[in-house]
Scaffold this motif. Sequence first.
Motif, mmCIF file in Angstrom:
data_model
loop_
_atom_site.group_PDB
_atom_site.id
_atom_site.type_symbol
_atom_site.label_atom_id
_atom_site.label_comp_id
_atom_site.label_asym_id
_atom_site.label_seq_id
_atom_site.Cartn_x
_atom_site.Cartn_y
_atom_site.Cartn_z
ATOM 1 N N ALA A 1 0.830 -1.199 0.000
ATOM 2 C CA ALA A 1 0.000 0.000 0.000
ATOM 3 C C ALA A 1 0.871 1.259 0.000
ATOM 4 O O ALA A 1 2.007 1.241 0.445
ATOM 5 C CB ALA A 1 -0.906 0.009 1.221
ATOM 6 N N VAL A 2 0.280 2.327 -0.477
ATOM 7 C CA VAL A 2 0.946 3.625 -0.483
ATOM 8 C C VAL A 2 0.145 4.557 0.408
ATOM 9 O O VAL A 2 -1.079 4.579 0.354
ATOM 10 C CB VAL A 2 1.025 4.209 -1.911
ATOM 11 C CG1 VAL A 2 1.600 5.610 -1.892
ATOM 12 C CG2 VAL A 2 1.856 3.301 -2.795
ATOM 13 N N LEU A 3 0.828 5.315 1.238
ATOM 14 C CA LEU A 3 0.191 6.245 2.162
ATOM 15 C C LEU A 3 0.871 7.594 2.024
ATOM 16 O O LEU A 3 2.104 7.676 2.045
ATOM 17 C CB LEU A 3 0.337 5.732 3.599
ATOM 18 C CG LEU A 3 -0.113 6.652 4.719
ATOM 19 C CD1 LEU A 3 -1.639 6.815 4.678
ATOM 20 C CD2 LEU A 3 0.316 6.061 6.059
ATOM 21 N N THR A 4 0.070 8.639 1.876
ATOM 22 C CA THR A 4 0.603 9.988 1.831
ATOM 23 C C THR A 4 0.202 10.689 3.111
ATOM 24 O O THR A 4 -0.959 10.638 3.504
ATOM 25 C CB THR A 4 0.030 10.767 0.627
ATOM 26 O OG1 THR A 4 0.374 10.062 -0.571
ATOM 27 C CG2 THR A 4 0.568 12.172 0.576
ATOM 28 N N ASN B 1 11.114 7.410 5.190
ATOM 29 C CA ASN B 1 10.052 6.494 4.781
ATOM 30 C C ASN B 1 10.194 5.146 5.498
ATOM 31 O O ASN B 1 9.228 4.631 6.070
ATOM 32 C CB ASN B 1 10.078 6.288 3.267
ATOM 33 C CG ASN B 1 8.943 5.401 2.814
ATOM 34 O OD1 ASN B 1 7.806 5.844 2.747
ATOM 35 N ND2 ASN B 1 9.246 4.139 2.518
ATOM 36 N N ARG B 2 11.393 4.576 5.464
ATOM 37 C CA ARG B 2 11.622 3.276 6.112
ATOM 38 C C ARG B 2 11.379 3.377 7.617
ATOM 39 O O ARG B 2 10.844 2.474 8.240
ATOM 40 C CB ARG B 2 13.052 2.805 5.824
ATOM 41 C CG ARG B 2 13.364 1.429 6.280
ATOM 42 C CD ARG B 2 12.591 0.377 5.502
ATOM 43 N NE ARG B 2 11.876 -0.427 6.489
ATOM 44 C CZ ARG B 2 10.740 -1.065 6.277
ATOM 45 N NH1 ARG B 2 10.162 -1.021 5.116
ATOM 46 N NH2 ARG B 2 10.165 -1.750 7.217
ATOM 47 N N HIS B 3 11.773 4.495 8.206
ATOM 48 C CA HIS B 3 11.559 4.705 9.632
ATOM 49 C C HIS B 3 10.060 4.761 9.950
ATOM 50 O O HIS B 3 9.603 4.124 10.905
ATOM 51 C CB HIS B 3 12.245 5.999 10.087
ATOM 52 C CG HIS B 3 12.057 6.307 11.531
ATOM 53 N ND1 HIS B 3 12.555 5.506 12.532
ATOM 54 C CD2 HIS B 3 11.410 7.322 12.151
ATOM 55 C CE1 HIS B 3 12.228 6.018 13.704
ATOM 56 N NE2 HIS B 3 11.533 7.117 13.496
ATOM 57 N N LEU B 4 9.306 5.492 9.159
ATOM 58 C CA LEU B 4 7.864 5.590 9.388
ATOM 59 C C LEU B 4 7.175 4.241 9.200
ATOM 60 O O LEU B 4 6.272 3.892 9.964
ATOM 61 C CB LEU B 4 7.238 6.641 8.471
ATOM 62 C CG LEU B 4 7.487 8.081 8.897
ATOM 63 C CD1 LEU B 4 6.980 9.045 7.832
ATOM 64 C CD2 LEU B 4 6.846 8.372 10.235
ATOM 65 N N SER C 1 8.506 1.372 9.802
ATOM 66 C CA SER C 1 8.855 0.618 11.003
ATOM 67 C C SER C 1 8.020 1.065 12.205
ATOM 68 O O SER C 1 7.498 0.228 12.953
ATOM 69 C CB SER C 1 10.345 0.795 11.298
ATOM 70 O OG SER C 1 10.681 0.139 12.483
ATOM 71 N N VAL C 2 7.881 2.356 12.388
ATOM 72 C CA VAL C 2 7.095 2.894 13.506
ATOM 73 C C VAL C 2 5.635 2.464 13.387
ATOM 74 O O VAL C 2 5.021 2.023 14.366
ATOM 75 C CB VAL C 2 7.218 4.432 13.572
ATOM 76 C CG1 VAL C 2 6.194 5.035 14.516
ATOM 77 C CG2 VAL C 2 8.627 4.834 13.992
ATOM 78 N N LEU C 3 5.072 2.564 12.200
ATOM 79 C CA LEU C 3 3.673 2.187 12.001
ATOM 80 C C LEU C 3 3.466 0.682 12.147
ATOM 81 O O LEU C 3 2.461 0.242 12.723
ATOM 82 C CB LEU C 3 3.180 2.682 10.638
ATOM 83 C CG LEU C 3 3.062 4.204 10.512
ATOM 84 C CD1 LEU C 3 2.785 4.588 9.062
ATOM 85 C CD2 LEU C 3 2.006 4.744 11.436
ATOM 86 N N ASP C 4 4.406 -0.113 11.653
ATOM 87 C CA ASP C 4 4.316 -1.570 11.830
ATOM 88 C C ASP C 4 4.348 -1.940 13.311
ATOM 89 O O ASP C 4 3.592 -2.786 13.773
ATOM 90 C CB ASP C 4 5.457 -2.284 11.100
ATOM 91 C CG ASP C 4 5.246 -2.368 9.599
ATOM 92 O OD1 ASP C 4 4.120 -2.111 9.134
ATOM 93 O OD2 ASP C 4 6.233 -2.696 8.904
ATOM 94 N N GLU C 5 5.237 -1.298 14.054
ATOM 95 C CA GLU C 5 5.342 -1.571 15.492
ATOM 96 C C GLU C 5 4.048 -1.175 16.208
ATOM 97 O O GLU C 5 3.549 -1.915 17.060
ATOM 98 C CB GLU C 5 6.527 -0.818 16.083
ATOM 99 C CG GLU C 5 6.761 -1.117 17.547
ATOM 100 C CD GLU C 5 7.992 -0.405 18.088
ATOM 101 O OE1 GLU C 5 7.950 -0.015 19.258
ATOM 102 O OE2 GLU C 5 8.969 -0.254 17.349
ATOM 103 N N HIS C 6 3.505 -0.034 15.844
ATOM 104 C CA HIS C 6 2.245 0.407 16.460
ATOM 105 C C HIS C 6 1.115 -0.578 16.153
ATOM 106 O O HIS C 6 0.322 -0.923 17.040
ATOM 107 C CB HIS C 6 1.870 1.806 15.970
ATOM 108 C CG HIS C 6 0.564 2.284 16.502
ATOM 109 N ND1 HIS C 6 0.403 2.697 17.807
ATOM 110 C CD2 HIS C 6 -0.651 2.367 15.927
ATOM 111 C CE1 HIS C 6 -0.856 3.031 18.003
ATOM 112 N NE2 HIS C 6 -1.514 2.841 16.876
ATOM 113 N N ALA C 7 1.040 -1.045 14.922
ATOM 114 C CA ALA C 7 0.005 -2.012 14.541
ATOM 115 C C ALA C 7 0.170 -3.315 15.315
ATOM 116 O O ALA C 7 -0.812 -3.915 15.751
ATOM 117 C CB ALA C 7 0.047 -2.264 13.035
#
Length: 83
Positions: A2-5, A29-32, A34-40
């Motif tokens: 998926a793509v997220l803006t 981008n890679r950091h975000l 990672s952060v979003l994956d961890e939050h999920a």
Amino acid sequence: MAVLTIRGLSETTLDALRGEADHQGRSVNRHLVSVLDEHAAVTRRAAQLGRQRRRLDALRMRVAPGQATTDSASLLWSERGGR
């Protein structure tokens, strides 16, 4: 994939994210990602723990209604159908 803006980030927030990404040695981008994956993952684990807590509470009520604590052996016996 998926793509997220993301729009509307303050410069302060973006600078902080850039600093974190740089410290981790990765792109923003890679950091975000990672952060979003961890939050999920944390959210999924919290939901799973909630389901397990409700299941345990229901089991406790079946085995020992009105008691705050129960013997773990009787809980396991009941959960396994008396096997």
